[in-house]
Design a protein around this motif. Structure first.
Motif, PDB file in Angstrom:
ATOM      1  N   GLU A 253       0.831  -1.212   0.000  1.00 42.06           N
ATOM      2  CA  GLU A 253       0.000   0.000   0.000  1.00 42.06           C
ATOM      3  C   GLU A 253       0.864   1.260   0.000  1.00 42.06           C
ATOM      4  O   GLU A 253       0.569   2.212  -0.722  1.00 42.06           O
ATOM      5  CB  GLU A 253      -0.906   0.016   1.225  1.00 42.06           C
ATOM      6  N   LEU A 254       1.914   1.252   0.803  1.00 40.75           N
ATOM      7  CA  LEU A 254       2.802   2.416   0.850  1.00 40.75           C
ATOM      8  C   LEU A 254       3.515   2.603  -0.477  1.00 40.75           C
ATOM      9  O   LEU A 254       3.650   3.724  -0.966  1.00 40.75           O
ATOM     10  CB  LEU A 254       3.819   2.275   1.983  1.00 40.75           C
ATOM     11  N   ALA A 255       3.947   1.514  -1.091  1.00 43.29           N
ATOM     12  CA  ALA A 255       4.634   1.591  -2.389  1.00 43.29           C
ATOM     13  C   ALA A 255       3.706   2.182  -3.447  1.00 43.29           C
ATOM     14  O   ALA A 255       4.126   3.021  -4.246  1.00 43.29           O
ATOM     15  CB  ALA A 255       5.115   0.217  -2.814  1.00 43.29           C
ATOM     16  N   ILE A 256       2.466   1.759  -3.463  1.00 43.66           N
ATOM     17  CA  ILE A 256       1.504   2.299  -4.427  1.00 43.66           C
ATOM     18  C   ILE A 256       1.249   3.770  -4.153  1.00 43.66           C
ATOM     19  O   ILE A 256       1.183   4.586  -5.071  1.00 43.66           O
ATOM     20  CB  ILE A 256       0.197   1.479  -4.388  1.00 43.66           C
ATOM     21  N   LYS A 257       1.125   4.118  -2.891  1.00 38.85           N
ATOM     22  CA  LYS A 257       0.826   5.502  -2.520  1.00 38.85           C
ATOM     23  C   LYS A 257       1.928   6.477  -2.940  1.00 38.85           C
ATOM     24  O   LYS A 257       1.642   7.571  -3.404  1.00 38.85           O
ATOM     25  CB  LYS A 257       0.599   5.585  -1.016  1.00 38.85           C
ATOM     26  N   ILE A 258       3.200   6.062  -2.803  1.00 38.80           N
ATOM     27  CA  ILE A 258       4.291   6.980  -3.159  1.00 38.80           C
ATOM     28  C   ILE A 258       4.899   6.662  -4.516  1.00 38.80           C
ATOM     29  O   ILE A 258       5.882   7.286  -4.920  1.00 38.80           O
ATOM     30  CB  ILE A 258       5.378   7.028  -2.070  1.00 38.80           C
ATOM     31  N   LYS A 259       4.312   5.680  -5.215  1.00 39.82           N
ATOM     32  CA  LYS A 259       4.698   5.338  -6.589  1.00 39.82           C
ATOM     33  C   LYS A 259       6.144   4.869  -6.716  1.00 39.82           C
ATOM     34  O   LYS A 259       6.926   5.394  -7.496  1.00 39.82           O
ATOM     35  CB  LYS A 259       4.435   6.510  -7.525  1.00 39.82           C
ATOM     36  N   VAL A 260       6.488   3.875  -5.893  1.00 39.40           N
ATOM     37  CA  VAL A 260       7.773   3.184  -6.009  1.00 39.40           C
ATOM     38  C   VAL A 260       7.489   1.687  -5.978  1.00 39.40           C
ATOM     39  O   VAL A 260       6.369   1.266  -5.724  1.00 39.40           O
ATOM     40  CB  VAL A 260       8.761   3.568  -4.877  1.00 39.40           C
ATOM     41  N   SER A 261       8.512   0.877  -6.202  1.00 39.60           N
ATOM     42  CA  SER A 261       8.307  -0.567  -6.212  1.00 39.60           C
ATOM     43  C   SER A 261       8.194  -1.103  -4.781  1.00 39.60           C
ATOM     44  O   SER A 261       8.767  -0.543  -3.842  1.00 39.60           O
ATOM     45  CB  SER A 261       9.444  -1.263  -6.944  1.00 39.60           C
ATOM     46  N   THR A 262       7.471  -2.186  -4.659  1.00 36.34           N
ATOM     47  CA  THR A 262       7.300  -2.835  -3.358  1.00 36.34           C
ATOM     48  C   THR A 262       8.633  -3.362  -2.839  1.00 36.34           C
ATOM     49  O   THR A 262       8.885  -3.337  -1.632  1.00 36.34           O
ATOM     50  CB  THR A 262       6.289  -3.992  -3.470  1.00 36.34           C
ATOM     51  N   SER A 263       9.488  -3.801  -3.736  1.00 35.14           N
ATOM     52  CA  SER A 263      10.790  -4.319  -3.311  1.00 35.14           C
ATOM     53  C   SER A 263      11.650  -3.225  -2.679  1.00 35.14           C
ATOM     54  O   SER A 263      12.421  -3.502  -1.759  1.00 35.14           O
ATOM     55  CB  SER A 263      11.529  -4.967  -4.475  1.00 35.14           C
ATOM     56  N   LEU A 264      11.506  -1.996  -3.148  1.00 33.61           N
ATOM     57  CA  LEU A 264      12.252  -0.887  -2.551  1.00 33.61           C
ATOM     58  C   LEU A 264      11.795  -0.642  -1.118  1.00 33.61           C
ATOM     59  O   LEU A 264      12.620  -0.446  -0.221  1.00 33.61           O
ATOM     60  CB  LEU A 264      12.090   0.382  -3.383  1.00 33.61           C
ATOM     61  N   ILE A 265      10.499  -0.693  -0.893  1.00 36.52           N
ATOM     62  CA  ILE A 265       9.979  -0.524   0.465  1.00 36.52           C
ATOM     63  C   ILE A 265      10.475  -1.662   1.358  1.00 36.52           C
ATOM     64  O   ILE A 265      10.852  -1.433   2.499  1.00 36.52           O
ATOM     65  CB  ILE A 265       8.437  -0.458   0.462  1.00 36.52           C
ATOM     66  N   SER A 266      10.495  -2.863   0.837  1.00 35.41           N
ATOM     67  CA  SER A 266      10.982  -4.010   1.610  1.00 35.41           C
ATOM     68  C   SER A 266      12.458  -3.855   1.973  1.00 35.41           C
ATOM     69  O   SER A 266      12.877  -4.247   3.061  1.00 35.41           O
ATOM     70  CB  SER A 266      10.790  -5.299   0.825  1.00 35.41           C
ATOM     71  N   LYS A 267      13.242  -3.289   1.069  1.00 34.95           N
ATOM     72  CA  LYS A 267      14.671  -3.091   1.330  1.00 34.95           C
ATOM     73  C   LYS A 267      14.917  -2.062   2.427  1.00 34.95           C
ATOM     74  O   LYS A 267      15.844  -2.202   3.226  1.00 34.95           O
ATOM     75  CB  LYS A 267      15.387  -2.632   0.064  1.00 34.95           C
ATOM     76  N   ILE A 268      14.112  -1.010   2.459  1.00 32.29           N
ATOM     77  CA  ILE A 268      14.347   0.067   3.430  1.00 32.29           C
ATOM     78  C   ILE A 268      13.540  -0.096   4.705  1.00 32.29           C
ATOM     79  O   ILE A 268      13.662   0.713   5.616  1.00 32.29           O
ATOM     80  CB  ILE A 268      14.061   1.453   2.813  1.00 32.29           C
ATOM     81  N   ASP A 269      12.730  -1.133   4.805  1.00 30.97           N
ATOM     82  CA  ASP A 269      11.839  -1.322   5.945  1.00 30.97           C
ATOM     83  C   ASP A 269      12.567  -1.349   7.281  1.00 30.97           C
ATOM     84  O   ASP A 269      12.061  -0.834   8.266  1.00 30.97           O
ATOM     85  CB  ASP A 269      11.044  -2.614   5.768  1.00 30.97           C
ATOM     86  N   ASN A 270      13.726  -1.929   7.351  1.00 31.81           N
ATOM     87  CA  ASN A 270      14.449  -2.046   8.620  1.00 31.81           C
ATOM     88  C   ASN A 270      15.430  -0.909   8.856  1.00 31.81           C
ATOM     89  O   ASN A 270      16.138  -0.916   9.862  1.00 31.81           O
ATOM     90  CB  ASN A 270      15.186  -3.384   8.683  1.00 31.81           C
ATOM     91  N   ARG A 271      15.471   0.052   7.955  1.00 33.97           N
ATOM     92  CA  ARG A 271      16.376   1.195   8.121  1.00 33.97           C
ATOM     93  C   ARG A 271      15.673   2.318   8.869  1.00 33.97           C
ATOM     94  O   ARG A 271      14.464   2.470   8.795  1.00 33.97           O
ATOM     95  CB  ARG A 271      16.833   1.710   6.766  1.00 33.97           C
ATOM     96  N   LYS A 272      16.453   3.091   9.586  1.00 37.92           N
ATOM     97  CA  LYS A 272      15.901   4.236  10.306  1.00 37.92           C
ATOM     98  C   LYS A 272      15.646   5.378   9.332  1.00 37.92           C
ATOM     99  O   LYS A 272      16.294   5.483   8.295  1.00 37.92           O
ATOM    100  CB  LYS A 272      16.857   4.677  11.403  1.00 37.92           C
TER     101      LYS A 272
END
Length: 64
Positions: A25-44
């Motif tokens: 949902e966040l990836a769609i909302k900001i128009k980036v790939s889901t894999s990018l959100i998954s990569k940065i999920d654990n980063r501050k």
């Protein structure tokens, strides 16, 4: 401004869950790939590069 100071040490996952978004949902909302959100999920938030951070902040604040 205060959102940035208060939440810069929290992970993207914590902020995303607080708003009730899944990674997809966040990836769609900001128009980036889901894999990018998954990569940065654990980063501050303070460790996210600026172009991506400027896309994320309005959604994570709850403004958009």
């Amino acid at each position: 401004m205060f959102f940035n100071f208060r939440n810069r040490n929290k992970t993207i996952r914590e902020l995303r869950k607080k708003q009730g978004y899944t990674a997809k949902e966040l990836a769609i909302k900001i128009k980036v790939s889901t894999s990018l959100i998954s990569k940065i999920d654990n980063r501050k938030l303070k460790h996210i590069p600026e172009p991506l951070k400027s896309k994320l902040l309005p959604s994570l604040k709850g403004n958009k």
